[in-house]
Design a protein around this motif. Structure first.
Motif, PDB file in Angstrom:
ATOM      1  N   ASN A  39      39.809  72.418  33.159  1.00  0.00           N
ATOM      2  CA  ASN A  39      39.875  72.526  34.623  1.00  0.00           C
ATOM      3  C   ASN A  39      40.956  73.506  35.058  1.00  0.00           C
ATOM      4  OD1 ASN A  39      37.835  70.597  34.918  1.00  0.00           O
ATOM      5  ND2 ASN A  39      39.276  68.903  35.048  1.00  0.00           N
ATOM      6  N   PHE A  40      42.073  73.471  34.340  1.00  0.00           N
ATOM      7  CA  PHE A  40      43.168  74.400  34.622  1.00  0.00           C
ATOM      8  C   PHE A  40      42.705  75.843  34.434  1.00  0.00           C
ATOM      9  CE2 PHE A  40      46.306  77.057  32.381  1.00  0.00           C
ATOM     10  CZ  PHE A  40      47.230  77.252  33.395  1.00  0.00           C
ATOM     11  N   LYS A  41      41.985  76.104  33.349  1.00  0.00           N
ATOM     12  CA  LYS A  41      41.512  77.459  33.086  1.00  0.00           C
ATOM     13  C   LYS A  41      40.588  77.948  34.195  1.00  0.00           C
ATOM     14  CE  LYS A  41      39.774  76.952  28.955  1.00  0.00           C
ATOM     15  NZ  LYS A  41      39.119  77.345  27.684  1.00  0.00           N
ATOM     16  N   LEU A  78      40.192  88.299  33.054  1.00  0.00           N
ATOM     17  CA  LEU A  78      40.459  86.955  33.570  1.00  0.00           C
ATOM     18  C   LEU A  78      40.551  85.931  32.443  1.00  0.00           C
ATOM     19  CD1 LEU A  78      38.111  86.781  36.706  1.00  0.00           C
ATOM     20  CD2 LEU A  78      40.594  86.986  36.703  1.00  0.00           C
ATOM     21  N   ASP A  79      39.858  86.187  31.329  1.00  0.00           N
ATOM     22  CA  ASP A  79      39.846  85.229  30.225  1.00  0.00           C
ATOM     23  C   ASP A  79      41.217  85.056  29.598  1.00  0.00           C
ATOM     24  OD1 ASP A  79      37.135  84.845  30.568  1.00  0.00           O
ATOM     25  OD2 ASP A  79      36.581  86.389  29.113  1.00  0.00           O
ATOM     26  N   TYR A  80      42.100  86.050  29.768  1.00  0.00           N
ATOM     27  CA  TYR A  80      43.414  85.992  29.143  1.00  0.00           C
ATOM     28  C   TYR A  80      44.444  85.246  29.993  1.00  0.00           C
ATOM     29  CZ  TYR A  80      41.395  89.961  26.563  1.00  0.00           C
ATOM     30  OH  TYR A  80      40.589  90.773  25.813  1.00  0.00           O
ATOM     31  N   ILE A  81      44.131  85.025  31.249  1.00  0.00           N
ATOM     32  CA  ILE A  81      45.147  84.481  32.162  1.00  0.00           C
ATOM     33  C   ILE A  81      45.673  83.107  31.728  1.00  0.00           C
ATOM     34  CG2 ILE A  81      45.556  83.673  34.537  1.00  0.00           C
ATOM     35  CD1 ILE A  81      43.764  85.943  35.494  1.00  0.00           C
ATOM     36  N   PRO A  82      44.827  82.157  31.300  1.00  0.00           N
ATOM     37  CA  PRO A  82      45.369  80.845  30.900  1.00  0.00           C
ATOM     38  C   PRO A  82      46.379  80.930  29.754  1.00  0.00           C
ATOM     39  CG  PRO A  82      43.010  80.692  31.272  1.00  0.00           C
ATOM     40  CD  PRO A  82      43.345  82.152  31.301  1.00  0.00           C
ATOM     41  N   THR A  83      46.083  81.715  28.712  1.00  0.00           N
ATOM     42  CA  THR A  83      47.027  81.812  27.598  1.00  0.00           C
ATOM     43  C   THR A  83      48.254  82.637  27.988  1.00  0.00           C
ATOM     44  OG1 THR A  83      45.662  83.617  26.704  1.00  0.00           O
ATOM     45  CG2 THR A  83      45.389  81.430  25.737  1.00  0.00           C
ATOM     46  N   GLN A  84      48.085  83.586  28.922  1.00  0.00           N
ATOM     47  CA  GLN A  84      49.253  84.306  29.439  1.00  0.00           C
ATOM     48  C   GLN A  84      50.195  83.338  30.153  1.00  0.00           C
ATOM     49  OE1 GLN A  84      47.514  87.293  31.931  1.00  0.00           O
ATOM     50  NE2 GLN A  84      46.816  88.563  30.219  1.00  0.00           N
ATOM     51  N   TYR A  85      49.613  82.408  30.895  1.00  0.00           N
ATOM     52  CA  TYR A  85      50.404  81.412  31.612  1.00  0.00           C
ATOM     53  C   TYR A  85      51.205  80.559  30.626  1.00  0.00           C
ATOM     54  CZ  TYR A  85      51.332  77.382  34.681  1.00  0.00           C
ATOM     55  OH  TYR A  85      51.933  76.369  35.389  1.00  0.00           O
ATOM     56  N   ILE A  86      50.542  80.100  29.565  1.00  0.00           N
ATOM     57  CA  ILE A  86      51.221  79.287  28.558  1.00  0.00           C
ATOM     58  C   ILE A  86      52.315  80.098  27.866  1.00  0.00           C
ATOM     59  CG2 ILE A  86      50.937  78.072  26.366  1.00  0.00           C
ATOM     60  CD1 ILE A  86      49.918  76.507  28.743  1.00  0.00           C
ATOM     61  N   ASN A 110      40.848  63.650  27.589  1.00  0.00           N
ATOM     62  CA  ASN A 110      41.186  63.954  28.978  1.00  0.00           C
ATOM     63  C   ASN A 110      42.123  65.155  29.059  1.00  0.00           C
ATOM     64  OD1 ASN A 110      41.388  63.225  31.933  1.00  0.00           O
ATOM     65  ND2 ASN A 110      43.524  62.968  31.352  1.00  0.00           N
ATOM     66  N   LEU A 111      43.034  65.263  28.097  1.00  0.00           N
ATOM     67  CA  LEU A 111      43.967  66.384  28.083  1.00  0.00           C
ATOM     68  C   LEU A 111      43.219  67.703  27.915  1.00  0.00           C
ATOM     69  CD1 LEU A 111      46.999  66.820  28.282  1.00  0.00           C
ATOM     70  CD2 LEU A 111      47.138  66.690  25.812  1.00  0.00           C
ATOM     71  N   ASN A 112      42.204  67.706  27.076  1.00  0.00           N
ATOM     72  CA  ASN A 112      41.402  68.918  26.921  1.00  0.00           C
ATOM     73  C   ASN A 112      40.569  69.189  28.164  1.00  0.00           C
ATOM     74  OD1 ASN A 112      41.758  70.229  24.233  1.00  0.00           O
ATOM     75  ND2 ASN A 112      41.297  68.181  23.488  1.00  0.00           N
ATOM     76  N   ASP A 113      40.146  68.118  28.861  1.00  0.00           N
ATOM     77  CA  ASP A 113      39.443  68.306  30.131  1.00  0.00           C
ATOM     78  C   ASP A 113      40.366  68.924  31.174  1.00  0.00           C
ATOM     79  OD1 ASP A 113      37.136  67.238  29.077  1.00  0.00           O
ATOM     80  OD2 ASP A 113      37.483  65.223  29.874  1.00  0.00           O
ATOM     81  N   VAL A 114      41.625  68.458  31.185  1.00  0.00           N
ATOM     82  CA  VAL A 114      42.615  69.019  32.112  1.00  0.00           C
ATOM     83  C   VAL A 114      42.803  70.508  31.830  1.00  0.00           C
ATOM     84  CG1 VAL A 114      45.067  69.006  32.745  1.00  0.00           C
ATOM     85  CG2 VAL A 114      43.830  66.848  32.520  1.00  0.00           C
ATOM     86  N   ARG A 164      45.714  81.251  41.687  1.00  0.00           N
ATOM     87  CA  ARG A 164      46.407  81.953  40.626  1.00  0.00           C
ATOM     88  C   ARG A 164      47.856  81.499  40.483  1.00  0.00           C
ATOM     89  NH1 ARG A 164      44.308  86.474  38.956  1.00  0.00           N
ATOM     90  NH2 ARG A 164      42.508  85.113  39.091  1.00  0.00           N
ATOM     91  N   TYR A 165      48.515  81.171  41.609  1.00  0.00           N
ATOM     92  CA  TYR A 165      49.957  80.919  41.566  1.00  0.00           C
ATOM     93  C   TYR A 165      50.355  79.508  41.997  1.00  0.00           C
ATOM     94  CZ  TYR A 165      49.856  85.975  41.220  1.00  0.00           C
ATOM     95  OH  TYR A 165      49.583  87.253  40.822  1.00  0.00           O
ATOM     96  N   HIS A 166      49.539  78.832  42.775  1.00  0.00           N
ATOM     97  CA  HIS A 166      49.847  77.461  43.203  1.00  0.00           C
ATOM     98  C   HIS A 166      48.701  76.579  42.735  1.00  0.00           C
ATOM     99  CE1 HIS A 166      53.177  78.967  45.627  1.00  0.00           C
ATOM    100  NE2 HIS A 166      52.357  79.914  46.046  1.00  0.00           N
ATOM    101  N   ILE A 167      48.848  76.077  41.520  1.00  0.00           N
ATOM    102  CA  ILE A 167      47.740  75.434  40.817  1.00  0.00           C
ATOM    103  C   ILE A 167      47.769  73.923  41.036  1.00  0.00           C
ATOM    104  CG2 ILE A 167      46.652  75.173  38.555  1.00  0.00           C
ATOM    105  CD1 ILE A 167      48.339  77.709  37.770  1.00  0.00           C
TER     106      ILE A 167
END
Length: 334
Positions: A113-115, A272-280, A106-110, A123-126
């Motif tokens: 979905n987050f990505k 756009l592919d970099y945004i999730p890891t940028q967030y982390i 489920n954590l990987n599913d989250v 982008r800012y209010h997830i």
């Protein structure tokens, strides 16, 4: 476990593997390291797996050297309650295993979905955010961070001409030229360095007969790095802190994060592919870390660090190299 045994300064012959002149430790002093792991199991007459077989299969414990691991476990728990000793006398099953695996999935599913949301919806209010409080608890644990002392040398490589670049041109790009990377958003400039000359050259992906300039960087201050490359995934370590269930849930997810940070940047990648890891990475920086360490996907023996504060490194030397040979491996993907 090794550090605990070696720190005791007792030397002799091991009663369980018969190694001579080695560091030894009283087995009965070790129950705290195993108690939480054993609590995952319950006696089960319908099971065909012993406790030792389960520990070997589920956690990779007692797979080498120990000739009779059941004797070792009995010695460890000889002063403990009988319920734990009984586990050694019957077959067992892993209670709640399916539930823990479901939570991990489920954590990987989250994360998936987050990505999707952060790239294409909000982008800012997830809404589909990951549990940052839980992630913070893990990242701030001593198993995930390491301190690197002042004076350590790292490397950065750039494709150049035969004249190369001077040291002042080998640092992180100015903010107006900082393009998006796996860790940094556009306009925020980090310094990406490698552990070795070879790794830095691999990361540049220079072509045959290209000239490259490699800068050598020295740490001007101690730094604290989040280690996503090889955090302590030893179950005994997490058992001692009574975090074994969270270990089973979160370690696969953290390994996923490490893999995504390590993915090589391809020409066809979308920003756009970099945004999730940028967030982390921004989250990691907000916790007070100076950078994040991750495995090099181009050199299996090396690793990279994204440095959030490049002022803590100084380029003191640059050399020009010519790429003389490139080794390619391949596999069919379709």
């Amino acid at each position: 476990m090794i550090s605990i045994i070696n720190a005791d300064d007792r030397v002799g012959t091991c009663d369980f593997c018969e190694t001579e002149n080695t560091s030894i430790y009283l087995a009965r002093e070790l129950p705290d390291q195993f108690r939480a792991i054993l609590s995952l199991y319950i006696p089960d007459e319908n099971s065909n797996t012993s406790l030792i077989e389960s520990l070997q299969k589920d956690f990779g414990l007692f797979t080498e050297n120990v000739r009779i691991p059941s004797n070792l476990l009995k010695s460890i728990f000889q002063d403990e309650e009988q319920s734990l000793m009984k586990l050694l006398e019957t077959n067992v099953s892993f209670q709640n295993k399916e539930l823990l695996e479901a939570e991990s999935d489920n954590l990987n599913d989250v994360w998936d979905n987050f990505k999707e949301e952060i790239k294409f919806v909000n982008r800012y209010h997830i809404q589909n955010t990951i549990n940052l409080d839980k992630l913070k608890t893990y990242f701030l644990h001593e198993s995930f961070y390491k301190e690197i002392k002042k004076g350590r040398i790292f490397f950065r490589c750039r494709v150049s001409d035969k004249n190369g670049f001077p040291c002042e041109k080998m640092g992180n790009p100015p903010i107006e030229l900082a393009s998006s990377g796996r860790a940094n958003p556009k306009g925020i400039s980090y310094l990406y360095v490698a552990d070795s000359l070879e790794t830095s050259m691999y990361e540049t992906r220079a072509s045959l007969f290209d000239y490259v300039t490699v800068g050598e960087f020295k740490l001007t201050d101690d730094i604290k790095i989040l280690n996503l490359r090889n955090p302590k995934d030893d179950p005994i370590y997490w058992s001692e802190f009574e975090e074994i269930e969270n270990y089973l849930i979160y370690i696969p997810f953290i390994q996923t994060l490490q893999k995504e940070l390590s993915l090589p940047i391809r020409k066809r990648d979308k920003l756009l592919d970099y945004i999730p890891t940028q967030y982390i990475s921004e989250f990691i920086k907000s916790l007070g870390f100076d950078g994040v360490e991750y495995q090099s996907s181009l050199n299996s023996e090396g690793y990279n660090i994204a440095i959030f504060n490049p002022k803590k490194l100084e380029c003191f030397k640059s050399n020009v190299y010519e790429i003389k040979d490139i080794k390619l491996t391949h596999e069919i993907v379709k």
